[in-house]
Design an enzyme around this catalytic site. Sequence first.
Site, short mmCIF file in Angstrom:
data_model
loop_
_atom_site.label_atom_id
_atom_site.label_comp_id
_atom_site.label_asym_id
_atom_site.label_seq_id
_atom_site.Cartn_x
_atom_site.Cartn_y
_atom_site.Cartn_z
N SER A 48 -2.18 5.49 9.51
CA SER A 48 -1.73 4.32 8.74
C SER A 48 -0.30 4.43 8.23
CB SER A 48 -2.67 4.07 7.57
OG SER A 48 -3.88 3.50 8.02
N LYS A 51 1.88 1.53 8.93
CA LYS A 51 2.00 0.34 8.10
C LYS A 51 3.32 0.27 7.35
CE LYS A 51 -2.97 -0.20 7.91
NZ LYS A 51 -4.09 0.66 7.62
N SER A 103 -4.50 0.02 2.40
CA SER A 103 -4.41 0.34 3.82
C SER A 103 -5.34 -0.54 4.67
CB SER A 103 -4.74 1.82 4.06
OG SER A 103 -4.17 2.27 5.27
N LYS A 210 3.02 5.92 1.30
CA LYS A 210 1.85 5.52 2.08
C LYS A 210 1.01 6.71 2.52
CE LYS A 210 -0.72 2.44 4.09
NZ LYS A 210 -1.88 3.35 3.91
#
Length: 380
Positions: A48, A51, A103, A210
């Site tokens: 992720s 992202k 997420s 993140k």
Amino acid sequence: MTGTSTLPKAAAKPSSLYTNAKASALFDVESGRILYSNNGDTAMGIASLTKIMTAIVAIEHGKLTDMVKTSKRAVGKEGSSIYLQLGEEMSLSNMLYGLMLRSGNDAATAIAEHVGGSEEGFVHLMNEKAAFIGLTHSKFQNPHGLDQAEHYSSANDLARLTAYALKNEVFAEIVSTKVKKVPNPHEKWEYSYTNKNKMLTMYDGADGVKTGYTKKTLRCLVSSATRQGQQLAAVTINDSDDWADHRKMLDWGFNNYPLQEIAAKGQAIAGYPYIIGRTFKYPVAEQETESIQSRLVLLNTDSIHYLLGERGMLEWYMNNDKMGASPVYDQASSRLQLPETSRKTLQTLTDFRKAEKLNQDGDSAWYQSFSKVLDMLFEI
């Protein structure tokens, strides 16, 4: 015409740094300098962390107030989710919070379809942005980061991407948010998105970025923190002890590579009737000062910049690698009274110029004129 000088010498080499990650990088956000890297150019799955790219592309290409409608494809997306319902509408701004704090793979898909026209169209924008930033070990196949062949990046590329993204104020605001309340169209109570990034509560000065995980890539993390005006960010890929490693990496960076003022606005240049026009700061380890050199490059008297009051550039190098530069003016120049242009503004203007150059529709004369104006005003 050029002139050179060096800073005083120093000693003390930084202590070694070790992490449990298969790949890692530590970098200074303002300058973009990578302070530490291990297997930094190795292409790997990034889960992720993908992202980060999804968010910055959506922010730059989308309209934050637009309502994003959730499709069947988005609702059925596997993995982490913010539990969007079929046909549900949410502003792009709020959906970005669901993307980055929780997420949500459903949010990633809905955002991609809205901004890119389709998931495939959005992925094309992601790879265009990767090329634009200069990511040489990255390829994106989806907006969420679920494992897929030929979907990868590297620790160093993620460092460059994050440094770019954090200069966007919307992105920086989102990733630094601990909890976000969002309107719920189905119930009276609001959605509440709590950030999965534990660094925000466990590290002093933490302000992003993140988390990521899949069974194949395992734990991935990008974190950032700001102390005494310096923002550092750390990247780890496949790290079983990432929270501890990130605290260690950030501490190491702040302790060993503080942001130092190399040149101050208004400072006189020894041996020349000029002063420095813009403050220049750079992360420098103590023993590196002996490797820093300055080089004064003077302009031709008939150049546009010269006619506008600039006399040249004071360039800074470390081991022959250029660190940056500041314009120089006559000591009585009125140009010194102008406010310093922030690096964020310069980045925006630079990006605009590049985008215009890439997307000219034949009006090259307009572009060239506008470009010259930016050059004159901001020394880009």
